[in-house]
Enzyme design. Structure first.
Site, PDB file in Angstrom:
ATOM      1  N   ASN A 326      69.197 -33.805 -93.986  1.00  0.00           N
ATOM      2  CA  ASN A 326      68.265 -33.028 -94.809  1.00  0.00           C
ATOM      3  C   ASN A 326      68.225 -31.565 -94.338  1.00  0.00           C
ATOM      4  O   ASN A 326      68.106 -31.295 -93.149  1.00  0.00           O
ATOM      5  CB  ASN A 326      66.854 -33.609 -94.714  1.00  0.00           C
ATOM      6  N   GLU A 359      75.429 -33.956 -88.176  1.00  0.00           N
ATOM      7  CA  GLU A 359      74.371 -33.539 -89.114  1.00  0.00           C
ATOM      8  C   GLU A 359      74.303 -32.025 -89.239  1.00  0.00           C
ATOM      9  O   GLU A 359      74.022 -31.503 -90.324  1.00  0.00           O
ATOM     10  CB  GLU A 359      73.018 -34.105 -88.679  1.00  0.00           C
TER      11      GLU A 359
END
Length: 947
Positions: A326, A359
């Site tokens: 995210n 990530e």
């Protein structure tokens, strides 16, 4: 299967409405106004039926392109006592065609008070729901005009999910036994629609302004920094977050919890914070330093500054995936983020650093530039997996990450060698198919073909090409061809800027035209499934080459029609300079400057293909390995071990040839070659463990122990050495103890007893704890002691090792208890259930227990972990992949054949399971006599030598 959440009552919205209330619509559809464009206008086929019995005006899984969102204004109020949430979504829309219908997503939520905010005023909209596609249709009584902006506002309410997707409930237990509840999000791939009404496809990028209502005892975090907190009536607080940059719905994130955080700032001025439950905040220092270092690395590597003012990393107590990228708020399993310098292993450090690198790589590859649709998932996941290794190789050279990359390619080939594999870029439509894309093909094969391309183009050319790609398509959506075009331009003779001029040399050096067509090469790797087997036959100075698809099947027709453009590399006995040759045809011939004793293709396994050395080729390599194995690199040796045993499976090489090659392993010390030796030999006796053939099984186990006895004996029971040496030590000592190698069992027993006598306070060397715990868990008393320490430990890496050890025991009642504990979710987290079931399935005393559990709890499992998810696929394939009898194949077929489409009958992993068991049966039928004869011959030879 759609799991319908029952909303408890109708909780009133706390949020003050932004517009005056209006009367609810009459339950009749609005007729479309003259000139309005219906999404399905002019189509003859029947429309779906909405929940109220009326026709639903859209019949496709994908949303129409008539309208796109520009901005979401979201207010969310989770109630962590009643475990539900309410909210208001106000969405600004851009109209691309005249229409009176807005189609968007919502899943398992109550929708109410839907309004159109138009320049002419506020009007109610009629709502139709079609749950099968998770779609809402908002019907207007007037036309929404092309080129104009409108807003819609929807109130919504739902339960916090009790799965791991959408806006879901998580909890943890403090050291005093108190259970605390929090709420977190996981929206990839199709679960934002379960948290708020939205256009839940990656191409519908928009800006998001988020407000979270919470109690004062909690904090809220989201993608962007908090700009202010407002006090509301009733003692509640409302956190207002800054507006995001343009992004896809699956990247939205928010968490309401009692987390604490630690923070630092990068060289480029980005604030990095790591969040965790209060009692584990002291395990966040390593992750914080790694995130700062790696974000700075990517800032420099991509030549594009990180786009947000902050990045948070949050360790979530309940989390199904490994981690999620995210934008501005990446989320992780606790084991993927928390590190205790005194209790965590070298392997833990490597794993945590890799997952953070993965990530953070996504903040550019995936977030800034996003695939158009999920068929090109590999564009972000293959790249992030690849960048784990590039970033760590440069930023953390002491982790020796290169020693582990080949394992990813071997993993991918395992899946890609089946006819049920899929192209890296493959059409997908429904959520289950999208979920299935999150597999070893998208991640690991994606990474391996990018590594092959980087090696082919040179790292410098590759880096310039991807920077060009990222800069050109920032905040946009792409398809694979956009990446190939950016990399092709590196070799273009026209319009070369100063930064690319030096790559004229590269094109000449590779003997390639300046107009090298990267797309033509790479389409052969991304648009067709599988991978090539290159057969090499040396005749004097002549090297004859041919290619075919490597496929584990007894149907040769399935290998026809495949052709790759293969960037071959090779070296010979007379030159260790890497030579290159682009094989574009089915067969070809290359010429050596002189005759050689041996040739090794796919140098360091930089290419995603296998090689078969025909004629005397394998014998020459076996001689080389026996007399001078260090003439080849550790990766080359691992590659040869893998290839020769895999070629046995398709009948290209005899098993005794592969076993003869394996004999050199008694002198091997490099981690990749050693672990690949285990990786090819151990499955042979694992197949036998599921049959009644103890004598041959024990003979095979004895051979492997003998092969590695010298290396095992040289291992110190300490934490000394490099990361690779430490990881290898853990691996070897664990294997030796599981295989009852007496010196290891004696040492581990002594250490466990000392540790137990100290009530677990004795500090054991971290790298050897797994072997010690496994031996301790063999007795009921030892297992119970281990369980008590597991129950109370706050160190995630220690808990993980204890949990694994408890599933390796031969005590069947304890194995049953393990599975029960993970199912219940109190002491052992339910997120760990799939791993526990798989670990028990590998245990010869537990494989039937695991299979029976999977069948008996199938419907619960697919509801909890989601149909098509990598978790479900992993359980299915791993629980069954060591079966090798027709009886078990029939049993597996009987169960999966009884499923419906809604309960998973169409999942790819089921077909993979059938193929794997069939391959195991063929292997056993063909090779068991050869294995028995070879082991007997070797035993006789060893016995003779000992006389």
């Amino acid at each position: 299967m759609i799991f319908v959440l029952q909303v408890r009552g109708s909780p009133a919205l706390i949020v003050t409405m932004l517009v005056a209330p209006v009367l609810l619509l009459l339950l009749v559809p609005f007729p479309p106004s003259s000139g309005a464009q219906l999404p399905n206008q002019g189509q003859a086929k029947d429309l779906p039926i909405a929940t109220n019995g009326q026709p639903f005006p859209w019949d496709r899984m994908r949303l129409p392109k008539t309208i796109s969102p520009l901005h979401y204004d979201l207010t969310i109020h989770p109630n962590l006592t009643t475990l539900d949430f309410t909210g208001v979504a106000r969405i600004e829309l851009d109209v691309h065609e005249d229409t009176s219908i807005i189609i968007l997503h919502a899943k398992q939520m109550q929708i109410s008070n839907v309004l159109l905010l138009a320049p002419e005023g506020i009007r109610p909209l009629h709502v139709l729901e079609y749950p099968h596609f998770h779609q809402l249709a908002l019907l207007s009584d007037s036309v929404l005009t092309k080129g104009r902006k409108y807003e819609v506002q929807l109130e919504f309410a739902a339960n916090l999910s009790d799965s791991y997707h959408g806006f879901y409930k998580s909890s943890y237990r403090t050291s005093s036994g108190e259970v605390r509840v929090m709420a977190s999000t996981q929206f990839e791939a199709t679960f934002a629609r379960a948290a708020f009404p939205c256009f839940d496809e990656p191409a519908f990028k928009a800006n998001f302004t988020i407000r979270i209502i919470r109690e004062p005892r909690h904090i809220a975090i989201s993608n962007m920094p908090k700009v202010k907190t407002v006090e509301l009536p009733g003692g509640l607080l409302e956190d207002h977050f800054d507006t995001t940059i343009k992004m896809s719905t699956y990247l939205v994130a928010y968490i309401v919890s009692d987390f604490l955080s630690v923070s630092k700032t990068t060289q480029h001025g980005v604030k990095i914070s790591v969040y965790a439950v209060p009692e584990k905040i002291n395990q966040t220092a390593y992750a914080l330093d790694a995130a700062v270092k790696l974000l700075d690395f990517y800032d420099n590597y991509y030549d594009i500054p990180y786009q947000l003012p902050k990045h948070d990393l949050a360790a979530i107590p309940d989390f199904q995936a490994g981690a999620m990228e995210n934008w501005g708020l990446s989320t992780y399993r606790e084991t993927g983020l928390l590190f205790d310098p005194d209790r965590s292993s070298a392997s833990d450090k490597l794993g945590i650093t890799k997952v953070i690198a993965h990530e953070l790589a996504h903040q550019w590859f995936g977030n800034l530039v996003t695939m158009e649709w999920w068929n090109d998932l590999w564009l972000k996941e293959g790249f992030a997996k690849f960048m784990e290794y590039i970033s760590l190789d440069i930023s953390y050279p002491e982790l020796h990450v290169d020693d582990f990359f080949l394992g990813k390619c071997f993993d991918a080939m395992e899946v890609d060698s089946l006819s049920s594999s899929h192209p890296v870029s493959t059409p997908v439509e429904n959520p289950m198919q999208i979920q299935e894309m999150f597999d070893d093909v998208s991640y690991d094969k994606g990474a391996c073909i990018l590594n092959m391309l980087r090696d082919f183009l040179t790292p410098e050319a590759f880096e310039i090409g991807i920077i060009q790609y990222l800069k050109r398509y920032s905040y946009q959506n792409t398809v694979s061809s956009h990446l190939w075009e950016s990399l092709t331009n590196i070799c273009s003779s026209d319009d070369l800027d100063e930064g690319r001029l030096k790559h004229r040399e590269f094109c000449a050096k590779r003997n390639l035209p300046s107009g090298l067509d990267v797309r033509a090469i790479m389409d052969t790797w991304t648009l067709q499934e599988g991978f090539p087997l290159v057969t090499v036959e040396v005749r004097g100075r002549e090297v004859r080459l041919s290619q075919e698809r490597y496929l584990k099947t007894d149907d040769p027709s399935l290998t026809e029609g495949f052709l790759w453009q293969i960037p071959l590399t090779y070296m010979t006995s007379t030159s260790n300079t890497i030579q290159r040759f682009l094989l574009k045809t089915k067969t070809d011939i290359l010429y050596l400057p002189e005759e050689v004793d041996w040739v090794k293709f796919n140098v360091d396994m930089s290419g995603y293909y296998m090689v078969h050395y025909a004629g005397e080729g394998w014998n020459s390599i076996i001689r080389l390995l026996q007399h001078n194995h260090t003439a080849l690199s550790g990766n080359d040796r691992a590659n040869l071990i893998h290839n020769v045993f895999q070629l046995v499976s398709i009948g290209k090489v005899r098993l005794d040839t592969a076993l003869e090659l394996s004999l050199y392993l008694s002198r091997e010390t490099e981690i990749m070659a050693v672990t690949q030796g285990f990786g090819e030999l151990v499955p042979l006796y694992k197949l036998m463990e599921k049959r009644d053939m103890a004598a041959l099984e024990n003979q095979m186990k004895g051979y492997i122990v003998d092969l590695f006895r010298g290396l095992i004996d040289r291992q110190e029971w300490t934490d000394s050495g490099s990361v690779s040496e430490r990881v290898l030590r853990s691996y070897l000592l664990l294997f030796a103890c599981v295989r009852n190698y007496a010196p290891c069992v004696t040492k581990a027993t002594q250490l466990f007893n000392k540790w137990k006598d100290s009530d677990g306070t004795l500090s054991l060397p971290v790298d050897i704890t797994m072997a010690v715990f496994v031996i301790g868990a063999r007795t009921p008393e030892g297992w119970d002691f281990l369980f008590e320490k597991y129950r109370h430990s706050m160190q995630m890496s220690v808990k993980s090792r204890m949990k694994t050890a408890m599933t390796v025991t031969s005590l069947q009642d304890k194995l049953t208890w393990c599975v029960h504990l993970a199912s219940y979710g109190e002491v052992m987290k339910t997120q760990d259930l799939p791993g526990v079931v798989v670990s028990v399935s590998k245990n010869p005393h537990g494989y039937k227990l695991a299979w029976d559990f999977l069948r008996a709890n199938w419907h619960t499992l697919i509801k909890k972990f989601d149909l098509g998810s990598s978790t479900i696929s992993h359980m299915v394939t791993q629980v069954t992949n060591q079966y090798s009898t027709r009886e078990m194949l029939d049993e597996v077929r009987s169960f999966f054949g009884s499923l419906t489409e809604e309960t998973g009958s169409e999942m790819r992993c089921i077909q993979q399971t059938y193929e794997t068991i069939e391959d195991n049966i063929r292997w056993m039928d063909t090779n068991l006599p050869l294995l028995q004869a070879w082991l007997n011959k070797r035993s006789h030879k060893v016995a003779h030598e000992d006389l």
